[in-house]
Design a protein around this motif. Sequence first.
Motif, short mmCIF file in Angstrom:
data_model
loop_
_atom_site.label_atom_id
_atom_site.label_comp_id
_atom_site.label_asym_id
_atom_site.label_seq_id
_atom_site.Cartn_x
_atom_site.Cartn_y
_atom_site.Cartn_z
N PHE A 1 39.86 33.92 25.77
CA PHE A 1 40.11 34.14 27.55
C PHE A 1 41.86 34.95 27.10
CE2 PHE A 1 39.05 29.48 28.10
CZ PHE A 1 37.83 30.11 28.84
N LYS B 1 46.30 35.33 33.12
CA LYS B 1 47.48 37.02 33.93
C LYS B 1 48.73 36.18 33.45
CE LYS B 1 44.24 36.28 38.23
NZ LYS B 1 43.27 35.48 39.56
N LYS C 1 30.98 24.06 35.21
CA LYS C 1 31.40 24.67 36.79
C LYS C 1 32.79 24.02 37.50
CE LYS C 1 27.66 27.40 36.98
NZ LYS C 1 27.44 28.74 36.93
N GLY D 1 35.32 25.78 35.18
CA GLY D 1 35.66 27.17 35.71
C GLY D 1 36.52 26.94 36.72
N ALA D 2 37.01 25.89 37.23
CA ALA D 2 37.51 26.16 38.72
C ALA D 2 38.47 25.93 38.13
CB ALA D 2 36.68 24.87 39.40
N LEU E 1 39.97 26.44 35.22
CA LEU E 1 40.93 28.01 34.69
C LEU E 1 40.41 29.19 35.04
CD1 LEU E 1 40.43 29.62 32.02
CD2 LEU E 1 38.12 29.75 32.56
N SER E 2 39.65 29.82 36.52
CA SER E 2 39.51 31.00 37.37
C SER E 2 41.31 31.57 38.34
CB SER E 2 38.38 30.82 38.15
OG SER E 2 38.47 29.56 39.17
N PRO E 3 41.83 30.20 38.15
CA PRO E 3 43.50 31.12 39.23
C PRO E 3 43.61 31.72 37.92
CG PRO E 3 42.85 29.28 39.58
CD PRO E 3 41.74 28.43 38.64
N HIS E 4 43.91 31.00 36.76
CA HIS E 4 44.40 31.82 36.08
C HIS E 4 43.85 33.76 35.28
CE1 HIS E 4 46.95 28.25 36.69
NE2 HIS E 4 45.49 27.36 36.98
N LEU E 5 42.66 32.98 35.03
CA LEU E 5 41.90 34.33 33.77
C LEU E 5 42.12 35.29 34.30
CD1 LEU E 5 40.37 34.03 31.07
CD2 LEU E 5 38.15 34.00 33.46
N GLU E 6 42.42 36.55 33.17
CA GLU E 6 42.68 37.47 33.52
C GLU E 6 40.99 38.11 32.99
OE1 GLU E 6 44.62 41.83 32.83
OE2 GLU E 6 46.31 39.67 33.46
N ASP E 7 41.06 37.82 32.09
CA ASP E 7 39.95 38.16 30.92
C ASP E 7 39.32 37.48 30.40
OD1 ASP E 7 37.58 40.40 30.86
OD2 ASP E 7 38.53 41.55 30.30
#
Length: 105
Positions: free
Chosen positions: A14, A17, A84, A87-88, A90-96
């Motif tokens: 990970f 952001k 899943k 993932g919810a 994680l996704s707001p903070h994930l750049e790549d």
Amino acid sequence: MTKTDSLLRHVVLFKFKQGTTTEQIDKVEAAFSALPSKIEQIQGYEWGTNNSPEGLDKGFTHAFFLTFKSEEDRAIYLPHPDHKAFGAVLSPHLEDVLVIDYWTK
């Protein structure tokens, strides 16, 4: 596919952001670490943060290492509702993200 003489590794890296707080990262770490107790197909789990002195991490800071006995077990894990839900978180903070799976040799 199951191989009796090797294990299926699922490696996830990970890059967060810029501006992601320590508290937000702690929540991601806790949510990922809860998955092995929720998804029985995960046979092994470990994680850590980068400490390489080489400077080649390209901003990736966290490595998660999951083990499965078969591709079928991984196929259950990937769409699993608990995965899943993670993932919810994680996704707001994930750049790549970088994911590599392989059979051990």
